[in-house]
Design a protein around this motif. Structure first.
Motif, PDB file in Angstrom:
ATOM      1  N   LEU A   8       0.821  -1.200   0.000  1.00  0.00           N
ATOM      2  CA  LEU A   8       0.000   0.000   0.000  1.00  0.00           C
ATOM      3  C   LEU A   8       0.857   1.252   0.000  1.00  0.00           C
ATOM      4  O   LEU A   8       1.902   1.285   0.645  1.00  0.00           O
ATOM      5  CB  LEU A   8      -0.912   0.026   1.234  1.00  0.00           C
ATOM      6  N   GLY A   9       0.382   2.281  -0.708  1.00  0.00           N
ATOM      7  CA  GLY A   9       1.046   3.580  -0.672  1.00  0.00           C
ATOM      8  C   GLY A   9       0.816   4.233   0.684  1.00  0.00           C
ATOM      9  O   GLY A   9       0.013   3.766   1.496  1.00  0.00           O
ATOM     10  N   LEU A  12      -2.898   4.972   2.272  1.00  0.00           N
ATOM     11  CA  LEU A  12      -3.646   3.759   2.606  1.00  0.00           C
ATOM     12  C   LEU A  12      -2.949   2.991   3.722  1.00  0.00           C
ATOM     13  O   LEU A  12      -3.604   2.427   4.601  1.00  0.00           O
ATOM     14  CB  LEU A  12      -3.825   2.886   1.359  1.00  0.00           C
ATOM     15  N   LEU A  73     -11.493   9.038   1.071  1.00  0.00           N
ATOM     16  CA  LEU A  73     -11.234   7.770   0.381  1.00  0.00           C
ATOM     17  C   LEU A  73     -12.483   7.229  -0.313  1.00  0.00           C
ATOM     18  O   LEU A  73     -12.442   6.901  -1.501  1.00  0.00           O
ATOM     19  CB  LEU A  73     -10.686   6.725   1.363  1.00  0.00           C
ATOM     20  N   GLU A 151      -5.736   0.864  -3.720  1.00  0.00           N
ATOM     21  CA  GLU A 151      -4.358   0.963  -4.239  1.00  0.00           C
ATOM     22  C   GLU A 151      -4.352   0.707  -5.742  1.00  0.00           C
ATOM     23  O   GLU A 151      -3.618   1.354  -6.487  1.00  0.00           O
ATOM     24  CB  GLU A 151      -3.451  -0.030  -3.511  1.00  0.00           C
ATOM     25  N   LEU A 154      -7.091   3.788  -7.659  1.00  0.00           N
ATOM     26  CA  LEU A 154      -6.876   5.227  -7.541  1.00  0.00           C
ATOM     27  C   LEU A 154      -5.637   5.644  -8.333  1.00  0.00           C
ATOM     28  O   LEU A 154      -4.639   4.932  -8.368  1.00  0.00           O
ATOM     29  CB  LEU A 154      -6.720   5.650  -6.073  1.00  0.00           C
ATOM     30  N   GLU A 158      -4.621  11.038  -7.167  1.00  0.00           N
ATOM     31  CA  GLU A 158      -5.602  10.868  -6.093  1.00  0.00           C
ATOM     32  C   GLU A 158      -4.928  10.410  -4.802  1.00  0.00           C
ATOM     33  O   GLU A 158      -5.269  10.881  -3.714  1.00  0.00           O
ATOM     34  CB  GLU A 158      -6.676   9.849  -6.513  1.00  0.00           C
ATOM     35  N   LYS A 159      -3.949   9.519  -4.935  1.00  0.00           N
ATOM     36  CA  LYS A 159      -3.229   9.059  -3.741  1.00  0.00           C
ATOM     37  C   LYS A 159      -2.444  10.205  -3.108  1.00  0.00           C
ATOM     38  O   LYS A 159      -2.378  10.322  -1.880  1.00  0.00           O
ATOM     39  CB  LYS A 159      -2.300   7.894  -4.093  1.00  0.00           C
ATOM     40  N   GLU A 160      -1.860  11.065  -3.962  1.00  0.00           N
ATOM     41  CA  GLU A 160      -1.149  12.239  -3.437  1.00  0.00           C
ATOM     42  C   GLU A 160      -2.118  13.174  -2.713  1.00  0.00           C
ATOM     43  O   GLU A 160      -1.797  13.727  -1.668  1.00  0.00           O
ATOM     44  CB  GLU A 160      -0.446  12.992  -4.574  1.00  0.00           C
ATOM     45  N   LEU A 162      -4.924  12.293  -1.222  1.00  0.00           N
ATOM     46  CA  LEU A 162      -5.237  11.649   0.062  1.00  0.00           C
ATOM     47  C   LEU A 162      -4.122  11.914   1.069  1.00  0.00           C
ATOM     48  O   LEU A 162      -4.392  12.255   2.219  1.00  0.00           O
ATOM     49  CB  LEU A 162      -5.402  10.132  -0.108  1.00  0.00           C
ATOM     50  N   GLU A 163      -2.902  11.750   0.615  1.00  0.00           N
ATOM     51  CA  GLU A 163      -1.759  11.959   1.509  1.00  0.00           C
ATOM     52  C   GLU A 163      -1.753  13.387   2.050  1.00  0.00           C
ATOM     53  O   GLU A 163      -1.538  13.612   3.245  1.00  0.00           O
ATOM     54  CB  GLU A 163      -0.447  11.642   0.773  1.00  0.00           C
TER      55      GLU A 163
END
Length: 168
Positions: A8-9, A12, A73, A151, A154, A158-160, A162-163
């Motif tokens: 997971l990044g 997550l 999320l 994971e 997205l 999108e992950k960035e 979320l971060e």
């Protein structure tokens, strides 16, 4: 390859890591509910007071955790999943049920007040047990199904996002 083996990044993994401390707290309050169920006399009331404090503390931590999923999320994932996919709907329902049980526990404990009797303490404690049962399964489902799915579906952007949201 099993879904739970997916790396997971950061955002997550952060959610998954939060489950560790939440589970520890849940296990501690569950142990107290067992004491309340199987003990008798004044110790039941003392344990109930301990449980009340634990649940208050746990509830605020759980809300902060759930908010990250509910506000960021889940909506992101919904945009990728088809209309017929019920994954997020199930997750949101489990959040609502667990939070409802915790709310009922706190409300009834407050209504009973300092003069609560053993029967009331044991009856009200059932709400904590119900929340525990839902959350144990819910966390497991998130870790084995939801987070690996997120994971995969997205985008990097999108992950960035979320971060960034989770840091703030």
């Amino acid at each position: 390859m099993e879904a739970s083996n997916i790396i997971l990044g950061a955002p997550l993994q952060q959610l998954k890591d939060e489950h560790v401390s939440l589970r520890e707290e849940m296990n501690r309050f569950y142990e107290i509910t067992e004491e309340i169920e199987f003990e008798s006399g004044p110790v039941v009331i003392q344990e109930f007071m301990r449980l009340y404090e634990r649940i208050q503390d746990f509830n605020s931590k759980l809300k902060a955790h759930s908010k990250k999923e509910d506000d960021w999320l889940f909506p992101m994932m919904t945009s990728h999943l088809g209309e017929n996919d019920k994954t997020i709907e199930v997750m949101e329902f489990e959040h609502e049920k667990a939070e409802q049980h915790l709310r009922e526990f706190l409300t009834e404990a407050e209504q009973a007040g300092p003069f609560i009797n053993i029967d009331e303490a044991q009856a009200i404690s059932v709400y904590a047990v119900q929340a525990y049962a839902i959350l144990i399964q819910h966390f497991d489902r998130e870790e084995k199904v939801l987070f690996p799915l997120a994971e995969k579906i997205l985008s990097a952007g999108e992950k960035e996002e979320l971060e960034r949201r989770y840091r703030g």
